[in-house]
Design an enzyme around this catalytic site. Structure first.
Site, PDB file in Angstrom:
ATOM      1  N   LYS A 194       0.642  -1.367  -0.034  1.00  0.00           N
ATOM      2  CA  LYS A 194       0.091  -0.014   0.114  1.00  0.00           C
ATOM      3  C   LYS A 194       0.908   1.244  -0.035  1.00  0.00           C
ATOM      4  O   LYS A 194       0.354   2.216  -0.655  1.00  0.00           O
ATOM      5  CB  LYS A 194      -0.701  -0.011   1.092  1.00  0.00           C
TER       6      LYS A 194
ATOM      7  N   GLY B 106      -3.426   0.457  17.217  1.00  0.00           N
ATOM      8  CA  GLY B 106      -2.388   0.198  16.128  1.00  0.00           C
ATOM      9  C   GLY B 106      -2.067   1.588  15.491  1.00  0.00           C
ATOM     10  O   GLY B 106      -2.576   2.721  15.671  1.00  0.00           O
ATOM     11  N   ALA B 107      -0.761   1.259  14.917  1.00  0.00           N
ATOM     12  CA  ALA B 107      -0.355   2.790  14.279  1.00  0.00           C
ATOM     13  C   ALA B 107       0.004   2.247  12.706  1.00  0.00           C
ATOM     14  O   ALA B 107       1.024   2.985  12.321  1.00  0.00           O
ATOM     15  CB  ALA B 107       0.701   3.054  15.005  1.00  0.00           C
TER      16      ALA B 107
ATOM     17  N   ALA C 143      -3.504   0.511   8.158  1.00  0.00           N
ATOM     18  CA  ALA C 143      -5.000   0.453   8.309  1.00  0.00           C
ATOM     19  C   ALA C 143      -5.281   1.456   9.430  1.00  0.00           C
ATOM     20  O   ALA C 143      -6.545   1.998   9.495  1.00  0.00           O
ATOM     21  CB  ALA C 143      -5.195  -0.963   8.789  1.00  0.00           C
TER      22      ALA C 143
ATOM     23  N   ASN D 213      -1.209   2.227  20.852  1.00  0.00           N
ATOM     24  CA  ASN D 213      -0.358   1.477  20.348  1.00  0.00           C
ATOM     25  C   ASN D 213       0.876   0.983  21.312  1.00  0.00           C
ATOM     26  O   ASN D 213       1.440   1.821  22.196  1.00  0.00           O
ATOM     27  CB  ASN D 213       0.338   1.947  18.962  1.00  0.00           C
ATOM     28  N   ARG D 214       1.260  -0.341  21.162  1.00  0.00           N
ATOM     29  CA  ARG D 214       2.253  -0.515  22.312  1.00  0.00           C
ATOM     30  C   ARG D 214       3.643   0.101  22.022  1.00  0.00           C
ATOM     31  O   ARG D 214       4.197   0.579  22.967  1.00  0.00           O
ATOM     32  CB  ARG D 214       2.569  -2.216  21.957  1.00  0.00           C
TER      33      ARG D 214
ATOM     34  N   TYR E 293     -11.340  -9.961   9.127  1.00  0.00           N
ATOM     35  CA  TYR E 293     -12.717 -10.557   8.662  1.00  0.00           C
ATOM     36  C   TYR E 293     -12.324 -12.303   8.685  1.00  0.00           C
ATOM     37  O   TYR E 293     -13.159 -12.865   8.164  1.00  0.00           O
ATOM     38  CB  TYR E 293     -13.217 -10.207   7.505  1.00  0.00           C
TER      39      TYR E 293
END
Length: 266
Positions: free
Chosen positions: A67, A129-130, A133, A152-153, A207
């Site tokens: 992407k 998340g980072a 997405a 985010n971790r 999904y």
């Protein structure tokens, strides 16, 4: 002349995009095909894009890990794709590459379908998340008026994303006030669901399976769960229009996707 489009990623064998777009092509009676492409690396992906420039392809949906490269190879970039720092849609026209991102559109479509009572305007939202997405989620939710925090971790990555998209850094305590929690991680998140509001909505971008352990745990607590299949179909609709010039036919595409996954609608 047959229109040729497809989806590029690695791995690609499990992608539902060929099934979804193929069903729409068949229902619309188009002279078109939609292929899965699995470039082994960045060099092969660049070669595939070069084929598009040469007129062999109408366009490509792009998934991991290409992407960001898709954005870098484009001649024209939509504001949404620029904000995301990645593109999941490339259109080829007269030797030029146009990049866009429909991931955010898919997220909002999934919320509208499965959590119609949620209005994110001026609501606290936490994105887990980072990566790419997460960037798409933060970008579209910010535009929609939400107050978005990134959890985010690796804090440095969260700080970078937040700075780029004018979001906030969120700690675990932010979950207690969030109207919406979005899992943009590729693994089940390690969060305390008991800390969430009783009316919170949770969305998982994954999904496979449709009801992930995260969504199952949320549902067990009585929370509204939004699945990644709804998001996948939601992002595919504008992609289909961009690639083939018409709206997707009104068929039960979710049912076909669930059948392919060997699942039934939750």
């Amino acid at each position: 002349m047959t229109l040729v489009a497809g989806v590029a990623g690695q791995p690609i064998v499990h992608s539902l995009s060929p099934l979804i777009h193929g069903a729409w092509i068949e229902a619309a009676g188009l002279d078109a095909v939609y292929h899965p492409y699995g470039p082994a690396d960045a060099i092969e992906f660049a070669a595939l894009v070069a084929r598009g420039r040469a007129g062999e392809l109408r366009g490509l949906n792009v998934t991991a890990p290409f992407k960001q490269q898709a954005l870098a190879l484009a001649d024209a970039v939509s504001p949404v794709a620029w904000a995301c720092g990645s593109a999941n849609l490339l259109r080829f026209e007269r030797g030029l590459v146009h990049a866009d991102s429909t991931d955010g559109t898919g997220l909002m479509a999934a919320l509208a379908e499965q959590a119609p009572g949620l209005d994110v305007r001026d609501k606290a939202v936490v994105v887990l998340g980072a990566g790419g997405a997460a960037r798409a989620a933060v970008a579209v939710l910010t535009v929609a008026g939400a107050r978005v925090g990134v959890l985010n971790r690796t804090v440095a990555r969260a700080e970078s994303l937040a700075a780029d998209l004018k979001a906030a850094i969120a700690g675990p305590a932010a979950l207690g006030t969030a109207a919406l929690v979005v899992n943009a991680l590729s693994v089940p998140p390690e969060i305390d669901l008991s800390a969430l509001r009783r009316d919170a909505v949770v969305l998982d971008m994954t999904y496979r399976p449709v009801i992930t352990p995260f969504l199952a745990a949320a549902g067990a607590r009585g929370l509204t769960a939004v699945d990644g299949l709804a998001m996948l179909i939601g992002q595919a609709r504008p992609s289909f229009t961009a690639l083939f010039g018409i709206a997707p036919p009104d068929i039960d595409i979710r049912g076909r996707a669930l059948a392919a996954l060997g699942e039934i609608d939750p």
